[in-house]
Design a protein around this motif. Structure first.
Motif, PDB file in Angstrom:
ATOM      1  N   ALA A   1       0.840  -1.193   0.000  1.00  0.00           N
ATOM      2  CA  ALA A   1       0.000   0.000   0.000  1.00  0.00           C
ATOM      3  C   ALA A   1       0.878   1.247   0.000  1.00  0.00           C
ATOM      4  CB  ALA A   1      -0.911   0.008   1.219  1.00  0.00           C
ATOM      5  N   ARG A   2       0.532   2.210  -0.859  1.00  0.00           N
ATOM      6  CA  ARG A   2       1.199   3.509  -0.840  1.00  0.00           C
ATOM      7  C   ARG A   2       0.249   4.509  -0.201  1.00  0.00           C
ATOM      8  NH1 ARG A   2       1.198   7.652  -4.468  1.00  0.00           N
ATOM      9  NH2 ARG A   2       0.316   6.339  -6.132  1.00  0.00           N
ATOM     10  N   LEU A   3       0.726   5.218   0.811  1.00  0.00           N
ATOM     11  CA  LEU A   3      -0.108   6.135   1.563  1.00  0.00           C
ATOM     12  C   LEU A   3      -0.005   7.549   1.007  1.00  0.00           C
ATOM     13  CD1 LEU A   3       0.619   4.926   5.209  1.00  0.00           C
ATOM     14  CD2 LEU A   3      -0.886   3.938   3.467  1.00  0.00           C
ATOM     15  N   ALA A   4      -0.932   8.392   1.431  1.00  0.00           N
ATOM     16  CA  ALA A   4      -0.991   9.763   0.931  1.00  0.00           C
ATOM     17  C   ALA A   4       0.260  10.558   1.280  1.00  0.00           C
ATOM     18  CB  ALA A   4      -2.232  10.460   1.483  1.00  0.00           C
ATOM     19  N   ASP A   5       0.937  10.200   2.380  1.00  0.00           N
ATOM     20  CA  ASP A   5       2.142  10.938   2.772  1.00  0.00           C
ATOM     21  C   ASP A   5       3.395  10.411   2.074  1.00  0.00           C
ATOM     22  OD1 ASP A   5       2.631   8.545   4.018  1.00  0.00           O
ATOM     23  OD2 ASP A   5       2.585   9.335   6.065  1.00  0.00           O
ATOM     24  N   GLY A   6       3.203   9.447   1.148  1.00  0.00           N
ATOM     25  CA  GLY A   6       4.325   8.928   0.379  1.00  0.00           C
ATOM     26  C   GLY A   6       4.972   7.687   0.941  1.00  0.00           C
ATOM     27  N   THR A   7       4.618   7.311   2.156  1.00  0.00           N
ATOM     28  CA  THR A   7       5.194   6.097   2.733  1.00  0.00           C
ATOM     29  C   THR A   7       4.516   4.854   2.172  1.00  0.00           C
ATOM     30  OG1 THR A   7       3.663   6.133   4.612  1.00  0.00           O
ATOM     31  CG2 THR A   7       5.772   7.285   4.876  1.00  0.00           C
ATOM     32  N   SER A   8       5.149   3.700   2.359  1.00  0.00           N
ATOM     33  CA  SER A   8       4.613   2.428   1.859  1.00  0.00           C
ATOM     34  C   SER A   8       4.534   1.420   2.994  1.00  0.00           C
ATOM     35  CB  SER A   8       5.488   1.871   0.740  1.00  0.00           C
ATOM     36  OG  SER A   8       5.442   2.718  -0.386  1.00  0.00           O
ATOM     37  N   ILE A   9       3.537   0.565   2.918  1.00  0.00           N
ATOM     38  CA  ILE A   9       3.380  -0.543   3.869  1.00  0.00           C
ATOM     39  C   ILE A   9       3.250  -1.830   3.062  1.00  0.00           C
ATOM     40  CG2 ILE A   9       1.933  -1.567   5.652  1.00  0.00           C
ATOM     41  CD1 ILE A   9       1.042   1.223   6.450  1.00  0.00           C
ATOM     42  N   ALA A  10       4.133  -2.772   3.316  1.00  0.00           N
ATOM     43  CA  ALA A  10       4.117  -4.055   2.610  1.00  0.00           C
ATOM     44  C   ALA A  10       3.686  -5.168   3.557  1.00  0.00           C
ATOM     45  CB  ALA A  10       5.487  -4.363   2.022  1.00  0.00           C
ATOM     46  N   LYS A  11       2.973  -6.123   3.015  1.00  0.00           N
ATOM     47  CA  LYS A  11       2.468  -7.253   3.805  1.00  0.00           C
ATOM     48  C   LYS A  11       2.719  -8.544   3.046  1.00  0.00           C
ATOM     49  CE  LYS A  11      -0.204  -8.897   7.255  1.00  0.00           C
ATOM     50  NZ  LYS A  11       0.075  -8.678   8.682  1.00  0.00           N
ATOM     51  N   SER A  12       3.381  -9.487   3.678  1.00  0.00           N
ATOM     52  CA  SER A  12       3.614 -10.796   3.082  1.00  0.00           C
ATOM     53  C   SER A  12       2.538 -11.761   3.574  1.00  0.00           C
ATOM     54  CB  SER A  12       5.004 -11.309   3.472  1.00  0.00           C
ATOM     55  OG  SER A  12       5.280 -12.536   2.855  1.00  0.00           O
ATOM     56  N   LEU A  13       1.871 -12.432   2.642  1.00  0.00           N
ATOM     57  CA  LEU A  13       0.774 -13.341   2.977  1.00  0.00           C
ATOM     58  C   LEU A  13       1.197 -14.782   2.736  1.00  0.00           C
ATOM     59  CD1 LEU A  13      -2.112 -11.407   1.190  1.00  0.00           C
ATOM     60  CD2 LEU A  13      -1.362 -11.179   3.563  1.00  0.00           C
ATOM     61  N   ASN A  14       1.013 -15.620   3.735  1.00  0.00           N
ATOM     62  CA  ASN A  14       1.275 -17.048   3.580  1.00  0.00           C
ATOM     63  C   ASN A  14       0.021 -17.721   3.044  1.00  0.00           C
ATOM     64  OD1 ASN A  14       3.938 -16.946   4.664  1.00  0.00           O
ATOM     65  ND2 ASN A  14       3.083 -16.860   6.731  1.00  0.00           N
ATOM     66  N   VAL A  15       0.114 -18.295   1.827  1.00  0.00           N
ATOM     67  CA  VAL A  15      -1.028 -18.921   1.165  1.00  0.00           C
ATOM     68  C   VAL A  15      -1.019 -20.413   1.475  1.00  0.00           C
ATOM     69  CG1 VAL A  15      -2.195 -19.279  -1.035  1.00  0.00           C
ATOM     70  CG2 VAL A  15      -0.841 -17.201  -0.672  1.00  0.00           C
ATOM     71  N   LEU A  16      -2.048 -20.860   2.174  1.00  0.00           N
ATOM     72  CA  LEU A  16      -2.099 -22.264   2.577  1.00  0.00           C
ATOM     73  C   LEU A  16      -2.356 -23.165   1.375  1.00  0.00           C
ATOM     74  CD1 LEU A  16      -4.230 -21.985   5.838  1.00  0.00           C
ATOM     75  CD2 LEU A  16      -1.751 -22.177   5.628  1.00  0.00           C
ATOM     76  N   PRO A  17      -1.639 -24.292   1.275  1.00  0.00           N
ATOM     77  CA  PRO A  17      -1.885 -25.244   0.176  1.00  0.00           C
ATOM     78  C   PRO A  17      -3.111 -26.094   0.471  1.00  0.00           C
ATOM     79  CG  PRO A  17      -0.169 -26.088   1.606  1.00  0.00           C
ATOM     80  CD  PRO A  17      -0.540 -24.725   2.152  1.00  0.00           C
ATOM     81  N   ARG A  18      -3.677 -26.706  -0.566  1.00  0.00           N
ATOM     82  CA  ARG A  18      -4.820 -27.599  -0.398  1.00  0.00           C
ATOM     83  C   ARG A  18      -4.540 -28.940  -1.090  1.00  0.00           C
ATOM     84  NH1 ARG A  18     -10.053 -24.452  -2.239  1.00  0.00           N
ATOM     85  NH2 ARG A  18     -11.046 -26.374  -1.518  1.00  0.00           N
ATOM     86  N   ALA A  19      -5.150 -29.975  -0.575  1.00  0.00           N
ATOM     87  CA  ALA A  19      -5.012 -31.311  -1.159  1.00  0.00           C
ATOM     88  C   ALA A  19      -6.136 -31.498  -2.166  1.00  0.00           C
ATOM     89  CB  ALA A  19      -5.078 -32.375  -0.072  1.00  0.00           C
ATOM     90  N   TRP A  20      -5.808 -31.498  -3.450  1.00  0.00           N
ATOM     91  CA  TRP A  20      -6.820 -31.599  -4.498  1.00  0.00           C
ATOM     92  C   TRP A  20      -7.158 -33.055  -4.787  1.00  0.00           C
ATOM     93  CZ3 TRP A  20      -8.676 -27.020  -4.752  1.00  0.00           C
ATOM     94  CH2 TRP A  20      -7.849 -25.918  -4.590  1.00  0.00           C
ATOM     95  N   ARG A  21      -8.387 -33.261  -5.221  1.00  0.00           N
ATOM     96  CA  ARG A  21      -8.838 -34.607  -5.569  1.00  0.00           C
ATOM     97  C   ARG A  21      -8.240 -34.997  -6.918  1.00  0.00           C
ATOM     98  NH1 ARG A  21     -13.696 -37.324  -3.835  1.00  0.00           N
ATOM     99  NH2 ARG A  21     -14.107 -39.151  -5.120  1.00  0.00           N
ATOM    100  N   LEU A  22      -7.427 -36.041  -6.927  1.00  0.00           N
ATOM    101  CA  LEU A  22      -6.764 -36.500  -8.133  1.00  0.00           C
ATOM    102  C   LEU A  22      -7.212 -37.920  -8.465  1.00  0.00           C
ATOM    103  CD1 LEU A  22      -3.111 -35.272  -7.401  1.00  0.00           C
ATOM    104  CD2 LEU A  22      -4.923 -34.070  -8.631  1.00  0.00           C
TER     105      LEU A  22
END
Length: 305
Positions: free
Chosen positions: A99-120
């Motif tokens: 995210a870039r804020l109005a004052d010019g600063t930035s906030i970054a967020k790392s998201l851990n994406v959970l895996p799923r067991a698919w039907r094969l």
């Protein structure tokens, strides 16, 4: 009294004074203290939903966000700071929001994406080649162009904010993400959910939206195809219908009748195929609706189409 974050509030009391009379000073009435409560600024992201393969989440951006990026993609942020992001069936383990804020600063967020067991399902047979003859593509390309053009339409619908309902209840006959492996070679995975039902059974809008495609004639694979935009890049596709009850450009409400189950196009029997996409990411309808009510939650097999 609720005060918007980041705003200084100055209260001024004004009145007309009566002419002053001679005599003792009047008593001064006490003025009750006014307490102003200011909401704390949001300095981080907040999320509602499953951060997992095939999932979608509604987020709230930090206060003052003027631009938001999800990986390399620009994501629109509503006036209330809310936004939508989703994760493809084969999404990697980490995603990044910035995210870039109005004052010019930035906030970054790392998201851990959970895996799923698919039907094969492993099949001891060779993978059949996909039809790609010149005659087939002469018919198919205009259909693909119409689908792409429909998905590019931005209607401004707010349906993405709602809790989705099942467009049809019944036995789930095909799971999202299910895939056949032909002698070690993977086929295409199933990009939606199949719901077994009789031809003519009603299909309802799972959330508010605007119709962006209503096929007047059956498509080669999808049959009678109906697509609804729910806004913020999210859209639904309903395949193999026997009837479409709405028109392109029409606004629909959650729970409204939009068509009927069928077996048109490439289908092995009557059923509803419901697919959801957020931009280019295919997502699992089950994660937006919750479990199928009642007997519909029985063990599903492989896709019906």
């Amino acid at each position: 009294m609720r005060i918007a974050p980041g705003l200084a509030v100055l209260g001024l009391l004004a009145g007309c004074a009566a002419p002053r009379q001679a005599g003792p000073e009047p008593a001064i009435a006490s003025v009750p203290e006014v307490k102003i409560t200011q909401e704390p600024s949001r300095t981080d992201f907040a999320f509602e939903g499953a951060i997992t393969q095939g999932g979608a989440v509604i987020g709230t951006a930090p206060s003052g966000t003027v631009a938001l990026r999800f990986g390399a993609m620009t994501v629109p942020v509503a006036d209330d700071g809310r936004f939508l992001i989703a994760f493809d069936r084969d999404a990697g383990p980490v995603a990044t929001l910035s995210a870039r804020l109005a004052d010019g600063t930035s906030i970054a967020k790392s998201l851990n994406v959970l895996p799923r067991a698919w039907r094969l399902e492993r099949v001891d047979a060779p993978l059949r080649p996909v039809a790609s003859s010149e005659a087939f593509m002469t018919i198919r390309k205009p259909e693909l162009d119409r689908i792409a053009a429909a998905r590019a339409v931005q209607t401004g619908s707010q349906g993405w904010r709602q809790r989705f309902i099942w467009p049809r209840t019944g036995r789930i006959s095909g799971l999202f993400g299910a895939q056949r492996i032909y002698r070690g070679e993977p086929g295409a995975y199933h990009g939606g959910i199949d719901i077994a039902a009789a031809t003519g059974a009603p299909v309802l809008a799972p959330a508010d939206g605007v119709v962006i495609l209503a096929a007047a004639a059956p498509f080669t694979l999808e049959g009678y195809l109906l697509m609804i935009d729910h806004g913020a890049g999210l859209n639904s596709a309903f395949l193999h219908l026997s009837r479409i009850d709405v028109k392109e450009g029409q606004a629909v409400k959650k729970g409204q009748l939009i068509g009927a189950v069928g077996s048109t196009g490439r289908a092995t029997g009557a059923h509803l195929h419901w697919g959801l996409k957020w931009n280019d990411a295919r997502i699992d309808p089950l994660l937006l609706t919750g479990p199928m009510p009642g007997a519909g939650a029985s063990d599903p097999g492989m896709p019906s189409d």
